[in-house]
Structure formats: C-alpha cells, structure tokens
Design a protein around this motif. Structure first.
Motif, PDB file in Angstrom:
ATOM      1  N   ARG A 141      35.372  41.310  52.648  1.00 39.50           N
ATOM      2  CA  ARG A 141      36.571  41.958  52.108  1.00 39.50           C
ATOM      3  C   ARG A 141      37.830  41.167  52.486  1.00 39.50           C
ATOM      4  O   ARG A 141      38.729  40.975  51.669  1.00 39.50           O
ATOM      5  CB  ARG A 141      36.666  43.404  52.611  1.00 39.50           C
ATOM      6  N   LEU A 142      37.874  40.703  53.731  1.00 38.05           N
ATOM      7  CA  LEU A 142      39.027  39.935  54.184  1.00 38.05           C
ATOM      8  C   LEU A 142      39.129  38.605  53.441  1.00 38.05           C
ATOM      9  O   LEU A 142      40.212  38.184  53.025  1.00 38.05           O
ATOM     10  CB  LEU A 142      38.922  39.693  55.692  1.00 38.05           C
ATOM     11  N   GLN A 144      38.000  37.950  50.440  1.00 41.55           N
ATOM     12  CA  GLN A 144      38.402  38.244  49.066  1.00 41.55           C
ATOM     13  C   GLN A 144      39.896  38.537  48.972  1.00 41.55           C
ATOM     14  O   GLN A 144      40.553  38.141  48.006  1.00 41.55           O
ATOM     15  CB  GLN A 144      37.578  39.406  48.519  1.00 41.55           C
ATOM     16  N   GLN A 145      40.443  39.201  49.985  1.00 41.42           N
ATOM     17  CA  GLN A 145      41.876  39.486  50.002  1.00 41.42           C
ATOM     18  C   GLN A 145      42.704  38.203  50.082  1.00 41.42           C
ATOM     19  O   GLN A 145      43.860  38.179  49.661  1.00 41.42           O
ATOM     20  CB  GLN A 145      42.217  40.391  51.192  1.00 41.42           C
ATOM     21  N   HIS A 146      42.094  37.142  50.618  1.00 41.51           N
ATOM     22  CA  HIS A 146      42.784  35.857  50.736  1.00 41.51           C
ATOM     23  C   HIS A 146      42.346  34.860  49.659  1.00 41.51           C
ATOM     24  O   HIS A 146      42.505  33.648  49.815  1.00 41.51           O
ATOM     25  CB  HIS A 146      42.546  35.259  52.126  1.00 41.51           C
TER      26      HIS A 146
END
Length: 199
Positions: A141-142, A144-146
C-alpha cells in the motif's frame, strides 16, 4: 504493361529447407543466450549471482532474460533493491529498470522512469506467517501511494508455465517504457518548463 509468366514467378525455399534454416537460426540464438545466462548466474562477481536469494528468483530472472532477448529491448531486473520511502525502508525481490543513460536523461528532464517491482511469494522458499503477510500488504500500500506498481507471483502459479506470466508483464512494462521514452524525448532538457529541447 503486363508481365510474362516467367517474370511473375517467385522462387521460395522448400518447406524442409525453410524449417532447417529456422531451426539453425534458433539454435544459434539459443547458444549465445545459454552462455550469457550461465555466466551471469555462475560467476562470483556479478550482481545477479551475488544478490538473488532463492531458486524462484533465479527461475524468474532466467525467463525474464529470455523474453528480453527476443524483444531486443533493455528492460532489466535489479535484484534485492532497497527502496526508502520516508522513514521506511524496504527490499524488493526485483525492480525493473532500463538503460542507466536513458534513465539519467529522463531524470534530467524531470520525467522519471515508471516504478515497477516484482515480488515472488513462493511458500516453498519464502515461508510467511500472518504477521509477514500483514507487513507485506502494508508495504504494498505504501509503495502504491508513492507511485509504484507491484506485481506478485506465487511459486505454484509461476512454475506451472513461467512464460505465461513473464511475457504479459514484460509487455506491460515495455508499453510503459515506450510511452516514457517518447515523453522525455519530446520534453525540454530542463524539465517540462525548460527551454532547451532535445533534438
């Protein structure tokens, strides 16, 4: 002016001769690929030999290089790449990159190469507890956020028919590479707001 029947005649290889030459050409390509891949995997001082950590990673790399060979592109797997996101640091099985000079040119124009990661989740070699799975999902998730796109393959599905998983992934990355390359070729040298354009 019409041509005579003789002028319209096209001579082609007989099927048996055609098959013979295609096989010989394929064998010639395979011989070079075989030697190059074994050298990378068996030498003591190559990045691949030093960093690959599991049989599944090695198999994936072999099949990626096979598709890379026939595609005549420069899309490479970088094993065990460390990625830092704020205060968090992760190590990914593979990051996909292209030629360093091209990546630098894109960076100079403030157009970064797309972020692709490959994670191999073979329980045969990567035993996972519920805590490890939760940590993996949080990491994804992290990432993908970046702006990262993370591809997961289980050992069981991948080993059934490796090329059926590698080839579509390669095609997706190649399409993104083509769009990225066109974008930075068309962009000014100082970024999208710069004045000097690459010719």
């Amino acid at each position: 002016m019409s041509r005579s029947p003789k002028e319209n005649t096209v001579t082609r290889l007989l099927p048996a001769e055609r098959e013979k030459h295609v096989k010989e050409a394929a064998q010639w390509i395979a011989t070079g690929f075989y030697a190059d891949v074994l050298t990378e995997l068996e030498a003591d001082d190559t990045e691949i030999a030093e960093k690959i950590e599991s049989p599944l990673e090695e198999i994936f790399w072999i099949w990626w290089e096979a598709v890379n060979q026939i595609s005549n592109m420069q899309l490479h797997l970088v094993p065990q790449e460390k990625v830092i996101l704020g205060s968090e640091a992760f190590r990914l099985d593979f990051v996909i990159q292209t030629d360093p000079d091209e990546m630098w040119e894109g960076h100079q124009r403030k157009i970064e190469f797309p972020k692709f990661a490959v994670e191999l989740d073979g329980h045969e070699w990567h035993e996972r507890t519920p805590e490890q799975v939760a940590r993996r999902d949080r990491r994804d998730r992290l990432l993908q956020q970046h702006g990262w796109k993370v591809f997961h393959f289980s050992g069981r599905e991948f080993l059934t028919l490796p090329v059926s998983h590698v080839a579509p992934l390669y095609a997706e990355v190649a399409q993104a590479y083509g769009a990225w390359r066109k974008k930075w070729h068309d962009a000014p040298a100082g970024g999208l707001d710069g004045q000097k354009t690459l010719r």
